[in-house]
Design a protein around this motif. Sequence first.
Motif, PDB file in Angstrom:
ATOM      1  N   UNK A 194       0.801  -1.033  -0.209  1.00 56.38           N
ATOM      2  CA  UNK A 194      -0.107  -0.048  -0.069  1.00 56.38           C
ATOM      3  C   UNK A 194       0.902   1.191  -0.072  1.00 56.38           C
ATOM      4  N   UNK A 195       0.379   2.452   0.119  1.00 58.50           N
ATOM      5  CA  UNK A 195       1.107   3.547   0.145  1.00 58.50           C
ATOM      6  C   UNK A 195       1.830   3.839   1.511  1.00 58.50           C
ATOM      7  N   UNK A 196       3.222   3.465   1.353  1.00 59.53           N
ATOM      8  CA  UNK A 196       4.183   3.370   2.610  1.00 59.53           C
ATOM      9  C   UNK A 196       3.962   2.276   3.228  1.00 59.53           C
ATOM     10  N   UNK A 197       3.638   1.058   2.758  1.00 57.50           N
ATOM     11  CA  UNK A 197       3.625  -0.182   3.405  1.00 57.50           C
ATOM     12  C   UNK A 197       4.202  -1.489   2.370  1.00 57.50           C
ATOM     13  N   UNK A 198       5.233  -1.921   3.232  1.00 57.24           N
ATOM     14  CA  UNK A 198       5.975  -2.928   2.370  1.00 57.24           C
ATOM     15  C   UNK A 198       6.242  -4.103   2.970  1.00 57.24           C
ATOM     16  N   UNK A 199       6.436  -5.201   2.324  1.00 62.88           N
ATOM     17  CA  UNK A 199       6.799  -6.501   2.606  1.00 62.88           C
ATOM     18  C   UNK A 199       8.331  -6.675   2.547  1.00 62.88           C
ATOM     19  N   UNK A 200       9.047  -6.942   3.310  1.00 63.55           N
ATOM     20  CA  UNK A 200      10.390  -7.412   3.106  1.00 63.55           C
ATOM     21  C   UNK A 200      10.735  -8.623   4.212  1.00 63.55           C
ATOM     22  N   UNK A 201      11.159  -9.713   3.385  1.00 67.40           N
ATOM     23  CA  UNK A 201      11.741 -10.962   3.994  1.00 67.40           C
ATOM     24  C   UNK A 201      12.565 -10.823   5.124  1.00 67.40           C
ATOM     25  N   UNK A 202      12.299 -11.012   6.316  1.00 66.46           N
ATOM     26  CA  UNK A 202      13.470 -10.977   7.705  1.00 66.46           C
ATOM     27  C   UNK A 202      12.778  -9.637   8.307  1.00 66.46           C
ATOM     28  N   UNK A 203      12.097  -8.732   7.617  1.00 66.46           N
ATOM     29  CA  UNK A 203      11.784  -7.488   8.545  1.00 66.46           C
ATOM     30  C   UNK A 203      10.201  -7.583   8.625  1.00 66.46           C
TER      31      UNK A 203
END
Length: 276
Positions: A192-201
């Motif tokens: 979404x706007x300013x929402x991210x998926x990062x593996x490990x985070x």
Amino acid sequence: MIRIGDQEAVLEVGSWPALWQKIYLSKKNSPALYRYVSLGHLKFELKLRTAIVEAAKALRRSGVQFETFERSHCNGQYWNLNSKGGFELRRDVTPAEGIRDIFANGSLYGFECATAIVIVLYKGVLDSIQETDFNRMFADLLLYDWHYDSDLRLIEKQGAPQSFPGDVLYFKNPDVNPEQIEWQGENTVKLEEDLYYGHGIGIVSSREIISKLNRHRIPGSMVSAYLTDQVIYPDFLYLSQFEAGSSEVNPEVMQQAFAGDGGITSQIGRRRYLLA
């Protein structure tokens, strides 16, 4: 602005899924021009972007672990682990089965963040096209870092401020501690706007990603991690021809669409790029 063929798009989208509407309206209200050869092309992009977002959320829930290449592991019933930490699909397993098992039995898997993003992209594509085409296109699948089959047709452009859910973005940590080199950056999927998926985070804001990376800098460094301008996404037009019920896409029309975006397509090894 959105153009479908040679006409500006004027569509009633009230019945579309919420994420489709957000992406459509964001592109429509943008000063940049987004061109589509047909309404089907536009809808397929929205479908695949949504599938990528959902795949990222599903991978987060699956229980997969963050590991370095040296400590990578996988379910041996579906994949063979090679000497570099890559996963090679077993010959008695289809690509669709192999990808689905990662999401079904995540606790048996561990890999680093670039591999995770490629897995998310494969799952999004699997959920958006016919399975027979997926298995044919991605036979002999290898999951390792940013290696991917050329039929995934990833496109790279500059312009993170004009990115959308389903895009892959990169946060760079220029002063990473050499003893913690795995934190030199974070590959992410925008949800979404300013929402991210990062593996490990996990699923977090850009501020949280930068804060996490900054904890792994050279002692005393004042150079912050930051979101780069790189944006990566699949070739939606090319992949749309494999959607169930879709008619074959004319390759000449595809090239005209690329040219209309002001870029140049090129093939470098197993990688495909759009060069601005």
